[in-house]
Enzyme design. Structure first.
Site, mmCIF file in Angstrom:
data_model
loop_
_atom_site.group_PDB
_atom_site.id
_atom_site.type_symbol
_atom_site.label_atom_id
_atom_site.label_comp_id
_atom_site.label_asym_id
_atom_site.label_seq_id
_atom_site.Cartn_x
_atom_site.Cartn_y
_atom_site.Cartn_z
ATOM 1 C CD GLU A 181 -3.203 -1.107 2.168
ATOM 2 O OE1 GLU A 181 -2.983 -0.125 3.247
ATOM 3 O OE2 GLU A 181 -3.898 -1.890 2.109
ATOM 4 C CD GLU A 366 -3.285 -5.867 4.013
ATOM 5 O OE1 GLU A 366 -4.430 -5.047 4.631
ATOM 6 O OE2 GLU A 366 -2.162 -5.764 4.289
HETATM 7 C C1 FCB Z 1 -4.272 -2.254 5.715
HETATM 8 C C2 FCB Z 1 -2.906 -2.440 6.164
HETATM 9 C C3 FCB Z 1 -2.912 -3.229 7.286
HETATM 10 C C4 FCB Z 1 -4.175 -3.497 8.113
HETATM 11 C C5 FCB Z 1 -5.397 -3.147 7.388
HETATM 12 C C6 FCB Z 1 -6.555 -3.252 8.262
HETATM 13 O O1 FCB Z 1 -4.399 -0.914 5.292
HETATM 14 O O2 FCB Z 1 -2.182 -2.814 5.145
HETATM 15 O O3 FCB Z 1 -1.810 -3.539 7.776
HETATM 16 O O4 FCB Z 1 -3.881 -2.189 8.916
HETATM 17 O O5 FCB Z 1 -5.439 -2.156 6.754
#
Ligand code: FCB
Length: 463
Positions: A181, A366
């Site tokens: 990110e 994620e």
């Molecule tokens: C993302 C992050 C991760 C976590 C999630 C909830 O942006 O990459 O580390 O905090 O959000």
């Protein structure tokens, strides 16, 4: 009751999900170094910007830090046993740069590399594929003190670090990611200052983003030179698509801005250009781009990691003069971080990425939800039906995207464990495994049991 005996009430609905997923689809879970490891002062680790930021009064919820976190540094074997009982095929973790290079450059701390080697070997021994992310936000403090991501030298230092890691683990790690990110690194860390290093200056944001991209481009050949044949090298971006509740020009304009923000890193990576108008939207000057930068940045990747949790909905105000984010969408469920649960966004993002850039492969690196978990202090059960439903519905949305042609090779929940949720500290729980932080006791939540059962069904379906 063992996990294998667990029968989820949605079992038949789950069976319907299975048909979407191709053979060899990877089911995993993710964490990151600062959020789970703890052991910040052990075995020669140097400080990172998150150690400094979290120790600064007022920056994090009740001053919480990652000093102990989920104590994964000491408990990784127990955690791998949990992964095994969850039937995971892969584990996404990140490496702490300052554990390996305490000063960010120069002397290598072998004990740091040894830790990740032990972790990787223990995963492989359980047949769990390691996915290594080289940077999940914890820049060595020593580099920050020299200008951090505002300096091109940091991009060079990152590439050196990447090679050091690849030389040690390249023969064993299947999946590599340079960054997690970049959007958050630049915007949250340097623009609005809610993440480390906590700077609040929008004019810095383009330079930070550019140097992070540059570091990715510089690291790609250094990684490729030392990873085993067949290893996959990529990067993870986050996407939060914008939608309009109406078709007013001001609403369409906001949706357009959100679309440009979502392209900030994907356009350079796949097309070698920044999205037209994006820096103007931010009201800042574009970064200084040197000859050759964009070619380096757009070096082909093997896969794109996609993080998606929610969407943004825009609506015109009563008098129609402007549009803004809808804070509470009628009928929508919100997570504990006040993120709207909106699974179609996952499908839409994947289909859009596929059509726009045709990445060789995408992996959901994620996806997950923070909800309040109630534990009575003694039982072995955590009932988290909302998280289970979230995972179910988002996995289904991934399946729909695959059905529409998107090439998606895997899905990782955020997160394996409850952990240190950055400025929210331990107040927000994302895990499929509950952690009682005072005792570090682990309890698999119902959502984890559901996921384990789902993966088991998937495997049976394949054989
Ligand atoms: C993302 C992050 C991760 C976590 C999630 C909830 O942006 O990459 O580390 O905090 O959000």
């Amino acid at each position: 009751m063992s996990i294998l005996d667990h029968t989820h009430p949605q079992a038949s609905a789950d069976a319907d999900l299975l048909r979407y997923f191709p053979k060899d689809f990877v089911w995993g879970a993710a964490t990151s170094s600062y959020q789970v490891e703890g052991a910040v002062n052990e075995d020669g680790r140097g400080p990172s910007i998150w150690d400094q930021f979290s120790a600064t009064p007022g920056k994090t919820y009740q001053g919480h830090t990652g000093e102990v976190a989920a104590d994964h540094y000491h408990r990784f074997k127990e955690d791998i046993a949990l992964m095994k009982s969850l039937n995971l095929g892969a584990y996404r973790f990140s490496l702490s740069w300052s554990r390996i290079l305490p000063q960010g450059t120069g002397a290598v701390n072998q004990a740091g590399l040894d830790f990740y080697e032990r972790l990787v070997d223990a995963l492989l021994a359980q047949d769990i594929a390691p996915m290594a992310t080289l940077y999940h936000w914890d820049l060595p403090l020593a580099l920050h003190e020299k200008g951090g991501w505002l300096k091109r030298d940091t991009a060079q230092a990152f590439a050196d670090y990447a090679e050091i890691v690849a030389r040690r683990l390249g023969d064993r790690v299947t999946w590599w990611q340079t960054h997690n990110e970049p959007w958050c690194i630049a915007y949250q860390g340097y623009g609005i200052g809610i993440h480390a290093p906590g700077l609040k200056d929008m004019s810095l944001v383009p330079t930070v983003g550019h140097n992070v991209l540059l570091s990715h481009g510089l690291a790609m050949p250094r990684l490729r030179a030392h990873v085993r044949p067949g290893a996959q090298v990529g990067i993870t971006l986050n996407f939060t698509p914008g939608y309009g509740a109406d078709e007013q020009p001001s609403t369409l304009a906001e949706v357009g801005k959100a679309a440009r923000a979502d392209r900030w890193f994907s356009d350079p990576l796949f097309k070698g250009v920044y999205p037209d108008g994006f820096f103007a939207d931010l009201g800042v000057a574009p970064p200084l781009i040197k000859d050759g930068d964009m070619a380096l940045i757009s070096t082909p990747i093997d896969f794109l990691g996609v993080n998606n949790y929610t969407r943004t909905l825009f609506q015109a105000t009563g008098d129609g003069s402007r549009s803004k984010k809808v804070d509470l969408v009628q009928g929508s469920l919100y997570t504990d971080l006040h993120w709207e649960v909106y699974p179609p966004a996952m499908r839409d993002v994947l289909v859009w990425l596929h059509k726009e850039y045709a990445p060789k492969m995408m992996l959901i690196t994620e996806n997950g939800a923070a909800f309040v978990d109630d534990w009575d202090g003694s039982s072995d059960h955590i009932h988290d039906p909302l998280r289970t439903a979230y995972l179910h519905d988002y996995i289904r949305a991934v399946g729909e995207a695959i059905q529409q042609g998107a090439s998606v090779g895997g899905y990782f929940t955020w997160s394996l464990l409850d952990n240190y949720e950055w400025m929210d500290g331990y107040s927000k729980r994302f895990g499929m495994v509950y952690i009682d932080f005072p005792t570090q006791r682990r309890i698999i939540k119902d959502s984890g049991l559901w996921y384990a059962n789902f993966i088991r069904q998937y495997k049976m379906h394949q054989s």
